[in-house]
Design a protein around this motif. Structure first.
Motif: not given
Length: 216
Positions: A139-166
């Protein structure tokens, strides 16, 4: 490295902080889910789901489509947003009003006022599919958030840090849950573990994920 948030969740909680700038809004979709699924049927009719190819030539296991002023895509030339569906050559379907209203309300609840998304990437998961850890950085605009909506089957979301190894946290998501991240967490790595088999009354053996963002 990961650790689970399952034990930390309170059944009655409606908002779970993940880290500064990121929260989970439990069952925030509520009765709007029927209207969202109906709108998705029209989007799919105009721009069918497809399995995109990475710049490295690998086919993504998650099927995708888009709506809004721009749509995200991937092929051997790279990742990018485009105003038209490369399959049909037509503009992507417009963003449904119910999507815009939900995105604004969720962003407000997470502390990001006046969010107006111009792009929505829709991911369709079936049992066994996953989404590898990645950053949303096309994206060009990093000042705006991401809004992520889940529908249907349950899932396991992973959330880390600014580095892949975090270290990542693992967050169970159910039908109607929304994750919002922005500000200091805007470019944190995130992904979805392989989807477990099951059947949901609204979507069958499928999970649908809407990620609304400001692309331009």
């Amino acid at each position: 490295m990961t650790h689970d948030l399952f034990a930390a969740l309170e059944p009655a909680a409606s908002c779970l902080p993940i880290c500064p700038g990121a929260v989970v809004l439990r069952d925030f979709v509520g009765p709007r889910s029927a209207a969202i699924l109906t709108a998705l049927e029209a989007i799919e009719a105009a721009a069918p789901f497809r399995h995109m190819v990475t710049p490295g030539g690998r086919q993504m296991s998650v099927a995708m489509t888009n709506c809004g002023h721009r749509g995200w895509g991937s092929d051997r030339r790279g990742y990018r947003y485009e105003p038209c569906d490369p399959v049909s050559g037509q503009p992507w379907p417009g963003m449904p009003g119910v999507f815009l209203e939900l995105a604004r309300a969720a962003a407000d609840a997470a502390g990001f006022a006046a969010f107006v998304p111009d792009a929505c990437l829709v991911n369709r998961y079936v049992p066994g599919t996953r989404l590898s850890l990645h950053q949303d950085r096309d994206e060009r605009d990093f000042s705006a958030p991401i809004v992520s909506v889940s529908l249907g089957l349950p899932a396991v979301f992973q959330f880390g840090g600014p580095r892949r190894a975090d270290r990542c946290v693992r967050i169970p998501l159910a039908h109607g849950d929304i994750v919002v991240w922005g500000g200091p967490a805007r470019r944190h790595y995130h992904g979805v573990l392989p989807l477990a088999d099951g059947v949901h009354p609204a979507t069958g053996r499928t999970r649908l994920n809407l990620t609304m963002r400001k692309a331009g």
